[in-house]
Design an enzyme around this catalytic site. Structure first.
Site, mmCIF file in Angstrom:
data_model
loop_
_atom_site.group_PDB
_atom_site.id
_atom_site.type_symbol
_atom_site.label_atom_id
_atom_site.label_comp_id
_atom_site.label_asym_id
_atom_site.label_seq_id
_atom_site.Cartn_x
_atom_site.Cartn_y
_atom_site.Cartn_z
ATOM 1 N N THR A 145 32.889 40.659 40.205
ATOM 2 C CA THR A 145 34.076 41.317 39.669
ATOM 3 C C THR A 145 33.791 42.070 38.375
ATOM 4 O O THR A 145 32.868 41.749 37.637
ATOM 5 C CB THR A 145 35.197 40.298 39.414
ATOM 6 O OG1 THR A 145 34.723 39.250 38.567
ATOM 7 C CG2 THR A 145 35.684 39.705 40.718
ATOM 8 N N SER A 228 32.240 50.019 40.454
ATOM 9 C CA SER A 228 32.060 51.454 40.642
ATOM 10 C C SER A 228 31.743 51.800 42.088
ATOM 11 O O SER A 228 31.223 50.980 42.853
ATOM 12 C CB SER A 228 30.930 51.956 39.745
ATOM 13 O OG SER A 228 29.668 51.514 40.222
ATOM 14 N N GLU A 249 36.339 47.060 46.563
ATOM 15 C CA GLU A 249 37.449 47.673 45.824
ATOM 16 C C GLU A 249 36.824 48.474 44.698
ATOM 17 O O GLU A 249 36.341 47.909 43.716
ATOM 18 C CB GLU A 249 38.396 46.587 45.308
ATOM 19 C CG GLU A 249 39.773 47.119 44.923
ATOM 20 C CD GLU A 249 39.811 47.689 43.522
ATOM 21 O OE1 GLU A 249 39.833 48.938 43.404
ATOM 22 O OE2 GLU A 249 39.806 46.914 42.572
ATOM 23 N N CYS A 283 41.155 50.908 37.735
ATOM 24 C CA CYS A 283 40.798 51.647 38.949
ATOM 25 C C CYS A 283 41.988 52.459 39.442
ATOM 26 O O CYS A 283 41.818 53.450 40.160
ATOM 27 C CB CYS A 283 40.297 50.698 40.028
ATOM 28 S SG CYS A 283 41.445 49.372 40.437
ATOM 29 N N ALA A 451 50.604 46.460 40.537
ATOM 30 C CA ALA A 451 50.576 45.892 41.886
ATOM 31 C C ALA A 451 51.279 44.548 41.871
ATOM 32 O O ALA A 451 51.241 43.829 40.877
ATOM 33 C CB ALA A 451 49.130 45.718 42.358
#
Length: 511
Positions: A145, A228, A249, A283, A451
């Site tokens: 992560t 990335s 992700e 992101c 989110a």
């Protein structure tokens, strides 16, 4: 000194020691951590493998209770964890508190999923035969992560992976090592058996080498990665060689379309938060505002005024954003500022906020940390690096369009597909945009960022491989479907070969 944890025990290592510092006060050392080597990551995978089967045999509702325990522990320690997030990565304290709440929400949701890991009973085409499906854990998951959401995003992986009966090797970002250590301590005290969750602090090259070896040895069955696009490609290639489909992700160049029917004040508010919240280091941060030419000038005037009046600085106070996360992101962001060309229009200073390049109303002392000016660049377009590439910093591009079809084409042009937004009061615009946009997430009259824990999160194209996190959809990442064919007829029945055929009278015609 922070250490890695394998099988429930801290590991004494003789590796390189690195320092995690407060990006808002660079003289404030948050933690020191000893780096593991590749073999340590392999050993962690072995530890997870030994623990996984027994954990999978624990009934899913009981595993759900462990997840509930973790959520309760996080909630009881919420303020301390939020303060640590702000100190270690420079996130404004209000955002840090929201990030910690997201862990609690995730745990609350997945407590219920422990009683809903449903399979199905499927009708058979044969008599005296039953067909069933079951969800089975994948086995050992290696989770890697980033540190811009040092506790919330890991929970998106760890909670469902553990609930589904998997064991985990977690490799967090080094610049958020203290947050990771705190998360590990909270999780294991929720009731996880030794070895079910293992924490490894390592640099990128070491992690890749250890992951490659663990995959070669068959010790890892799922990889989850947030980071990335470039690193995601490398991980995807590595997993592909082992016929595995990772959960990726990745980055984003998230567009916001502002139509001629938009509430401009609301659009400005959304652009301000999406573009400059967390100093543009999400992101889902806003990349380019695509504004109808008839409202471009008015929107830009209001947007610049909002940015100019926003409080920036000390993240322990009420500010729009604080420092960049780490020195390495400051370097990459300065490179992105170099993409601004003569055809672009910029008002105000660029680069680092300092005594020689001050910002009016700065909160605190800019000389103590990695603070950068917010930048709006008008006139970007296809072919510009500033239009095509993720910048990961407080910079927002602006361009114009004439038709909604052109706006959608511009929104899709960079090839990312994570988040998007449209501001309009016209329902036809909303559904036209939703059908045409390539993003995995669409907001209407809301920010590209933000989110909820029970909605699928993820992207397509350069933003990911179509995998989804959060909500019930993430269960497909951490379980495999198993089909069971149970024939109790006492004889061999052959599907498709012995199916009873009911003939129709095809010669019949209506009078």
């Amino acid at each position: 000194m922070l250490r890695s944890y394998l099988g429930g025990r801290a590991v004494d290592l003789a590796g390189t020691v690195i320092t995690s510092t407060n990006p808002a006060r660079l003289d404030d050392v948050v933690a020191q951590v000893t780096l593991a080597d590749a073999q340590t990551l392999v050993q962690a995978a072995r530890s997870a493998s030994r623990a996984q089967r027994a954990w999978a045999d624990v009934p899913a509702p009981v595993r759900g209770q462990v997840i509930a325990n973790i959520g309760a522990l996080v909630e009881a320690n919420a303020e301390a964890l939020a303060q640590l997030v702000t100190r270690e990565v420079g996130k404004p304290i209000a955002e840090s508190r929201g990030e910690v709440q997201e862990i609690v929400d995730t745990c609350r949701f997945f407590l219920g999923e422990g009683r809903r890991l449903y399979g199905q009973t499927v009708p058979s085409e044969m008599p005296d035969k039953q067909l069933f499906t079951f969800r089975e854990p994948v086995g050992v998951a290696t989770i890697i992560t980033a540190g811009n959401f040092p506790v919330a995003v890991p929970s998106w992986y760890l909670v469902p992976a553990l609930l589904c009966g998997n064991a985990v090797v977690w490799k967090p970002a080094l610049y958020s090592a203290a947050c990771a250590d705190a998360m590990y301590q909270l999780f294991v005290r929720g009731g996880l058996p030794d070895g079910v969750l293992n924490l490894v602090h390592a640099d990128g090259d070491t992690t890749f080498a250890g992951l490659s070896q663990a995959l070669d040895e068959g010790l890892v069955h799922k990889v989850g990665f947030t980071g990335s696009t470039a690193v995601g490609r490398a991980i995807g290639e590595l997993c592909g060689r082992h016929l595995q489909n990772p959960c990726l992700e990745l980055g984003g160049k998230n567009p916001m379309v502002v139509t001629e029917a938009a509430d401009l004040d609301l659009a400005v508010e959304g652009a301000l938060f999406a573009g400059f919240g967390t100093a543009g280091q999400r992101c889902t941060s806003l990349g380019t505002v695509i504004v109808h030419e008839s409202v471009h000038d008015e929107f830009l005037t209001r947007f610049r005024a909002a940015v100019d009046s926003a409080a920036i600085g000390d993240p322990t106070r009420d500010v729009l954003y604080g420092p960049l996360l780490d020195e390495k992101f400051a370097s990459s962001y300065e490179k992105a500022l170099g993409w601004i060309g003569s055809a672009h229009r910029v008002d105000g200073p660029l680069g680092r906020i300092s005594d020689t390049s001050p910002r009016n109303g700065f909160v605190g002392d800019p000389g103590t940390g990695l603070f950068y000016h917010p930048v709006i660049v008008d006139g970007v377009g296809p072919g510009d690096d500033l239009f095509q590439q993720e910048t990961f910093g407080p910079i927002v591009g602006v361009t114009t369009y004439r038709t909604l079809e052109q706006a959608i084409e511009l929104a899709n042009a960079p090839g990312y597909g994570l988040s998007s937004a449209i501001y309009t009061t016209n329902p036809h615009d909303v559904f036209t945009f939703r059908r045409g946009i390539s993003a995995g997430m669409v907001s209407v009259n809301n920010s590209t960022s933000g989110a909820e824990a029970h909605l699928p999160f993820g992207g397509n194209g350069r933003s990911g491989n179509g995998s989804r996190q959060s909500g019930m959809w993430v269960l497909d990442q951490f379980t495999r479907w198993q089909a069971v064919n149970w024939d109790y007829s006492g004889r061999l029945q052959k599907a498709q070969m012995e199916v009873a055929v009911v003939e129709a009278d095809l010669a019949f015609r209506l009078p």
